[in-house]
Scaffold this active site. Structure first.
Site, PDB file in Angstrom:
ATOM      1  N   ASP A 179     -10.947   2.671   3.132  1.00  0.00           N
ATOM      2  CA  ASP A 179     -10.870   1.119   3.235  1.00  0.00           C
ATOM      3  C   ASP A 179     -12.925   0.988   2.736  1.00  0.00           C
ATOM      4  O   ASP A 179     -13.224   0.512   2.488  1.00  0.00           O
ATOM      5  CB  ASP A 179     -11.080   0.761   4.558  1.00  0.00           C
ATOM      6  CG  ASP A 179      -9.859  -0.812   4.236  1.00  0.00           C
ATOM      7  OD1 ASP A 179      -9.403  -0.336   3.334  1.00  0.00           O
ATOM      8  OD2 ASP A 179      -9.155  -0.304   5.058  1.00  0.00           O
ATOM      9  N   GLN A 211      -5.088  -1.905   9.403  1.00  0.00           N
ATOM     10  CA  GLN A 211      -4.658  -2.835   8.719  1.00  0.00           C
ATOM     11  C   GLN A 211      -5.140  -3.892  10.010  1.00  0.00           C
ATOM     12  O   GLN A 211      -5.260  -3.940  11.112  1.00  0.00           O
ATOM     13  CB  GLN A 211      -3.537  -3.205   8.550  1.00  0.00           C
ATOM     14  CG  GLN A 211      -3.114  -4.502   8.038  1.00  0.00           C
ATOM     15  CD  GLN A 211      -3.120  -4.124   6.320  1.00  0.00           C
ATOM     16  OE1 GLN A 211      -3.347  -3.632   5.079  1.00  0.00           O
ATOM     17  NE2 GLN A 211      -4.025  -5.585   6.023  1.00  0.00           N
ATOM     18  N   LYS A 257       0.614  -1.148  -0.203  1.00  0.00           N
ATOM     19  CA  LYS A 257      -0.201  -0.054  -0.250  1.00  0.00           C
ATOM     20  C   LYS A 257       0.757   1.098  -0.053  1.00  0.00           C
ATOM     21  O   LYS A 257       1.001   2.314  -0.501  1.00  0.00           O
ATOM     22  CB  LYS A 257      -1.091   0.232   1.622  1.00  0.00           C
ATOM     23  CG  LYS A 257      -1.430  -1.185   1.042  1.00  0.00           C
ATOM     24  CD  LYS A 257      -2.553  -1.328   2.506  1.00  0.00           C
ATOM     25  CE  LYS A 257      -3.431  -2.524   1.898  1.00  0.00           C
ATOM     26  NZ  LYS A 257      -4.507  -2.996   3.197  1.00  0.00           N
TER      27      LYS A 257
END
Ligand code: NAD
Length: 292
Positions: A120, A97, A53
């Site tokens: 997200d 995460q 990422k």
């Protein structure tokens, strides 16, 4: 039938190239998009995802920050870091995460992220916006699948889409996105009876379970589009999806490989969502034209 293997790596590269220009235009207006990736603990798979990422951000010239907390960090510490990122004008996207250590409640952490920075798309407000047909951020993996279908010229309109796996991060938002594009959707889970009867009815079949070779050749209708979201590491270290790819060759019209299919699109959509977040923040912060 000749089965087309969809090149997710190549497609992701092209999409990133397109979005690099939008990111640069923003940076030129003093609004360089910024992403913060928060990682708690040192799970090797999570670390590898985070590295990818951060690398994707660098590729597009985005600002990125990796916030690392030890596995024993408290929920309060994590929430304090998120509050600081929420208030930081250089950060437009925040990603925590997952999975988090067991002593931290992921729901409370997701709820603490400012919805306009939730790239997200997991915050309940953003889930609700997606469910009601007004998406602000679509979760990256299903959003990547939708873009892949679009670029391959596959229109879900009036097709029967069957999704195997109903998680909050893949299966459920995948169902909502396909529904919003006019598909008739069947969402299967671990309790579904006679899974093959459902998958065989699919024009578009999405496998998102985490079980190697769950989808075999006889579970696929001739001519179906097969999207393999699964990522499974075998004992010999090989990475495979949920679909027995060799067995669906010659049956499906399209199939995504693992690796090199949905994975690169997921990371790309995270960067896309961050640029979108920065565009909106930049727009909101711009002085309004005086009324004439
Ligand atoms: P999850 O464990 O949260 O959910 C799995 C889902 O599959 C559940 O809804 C469960 O009910 C269902 N399921 C389990 N066994 C089943 C069976 N036999 N038949 C039908 N349904 C069954 O998993 P997740 O987070 O959604 O991830 C699924 C897979 O996708 C994993 O392999 C994960 O690594 C992978 N993944 C890939 C990407 C990517 O970018 N390619 C992104 C996210 C997840």
């Amino acid at each position: 039938m000749q089965t087309r293997i969809i090149d997710g790596t190549g497609l992701a590269r092209r999409v990133r190239e397109e979005w690099r220009e939008r990111a640069q235009a923003l940076a030129g207006r003093g609004c360089r998009p910024g992403l913060a990736v928060v990682i708690v603990g040192d799970d090797p798979a999570s670390r590898a995802y985070v590295r990818n990422k951060i690398r994707a951000c660098a590729e597009l010239g985005l600002h990125s920050e990796q916030v690392e907390l030890p596995a024993e960090a408290s929920e309060a510490e994590l929430l304090a870091r998120i509050a600081a990122l929420n208030a930081d004008p250089a950060i437009h996207g925040i990603l925590v995460q997952l999975p988090l250590p067991k002593h931290i409640a992921a729901e409370r952490v997701i709820l603490a992220i400012a919805p306009e920075k939730d790239v997200d798309g997991f915050h309940p407000l953003n889930v609700g916006l997606l469910a009601t047909g007004h998406p602000r951020f679509a979760p990256c993996t299903p959003a990547g699948v939708m873009l892949m279908l679009e670029r391959e010229g596959i229109d879900p309109w009036a097709k029967h889409a069957v999704i195997v796996g109903a998680s909050n991060i893949v299966g459920k938002p995948m169902a909502l996105l396909l529904l919003s594009r006019g598909a008739t959707v069947t969402l299967c889970n671990s309790k579904t009876r006679d899974l093959a009867a459902h998958t065989r009815a699919a024009d578009i079949l999405v496998a998102a379970v985490g079980r190697p070779k769950l989808v075999t050749g006889d579970m696929v209708k001739p001519g179906a589009v097969v999207i393999d979201v699964g990522i499974n590491r075998l004992a010999d270290g090989k990475l495979v999806g949920d679909v027995d790819t060799a067995a669906v060759m010659g049956v499906a019209s399209h199939v995504t490989p693992v690796p090199g299919g949905v994975g690169p699109m997921t990371v790309t959509m995270l960067v896309v969502n961050t640029v979108l977040a920065a565009e909106r923040a930049c727009e909101a912060g711009r002085p309004k034209e005086p009324a004439t």
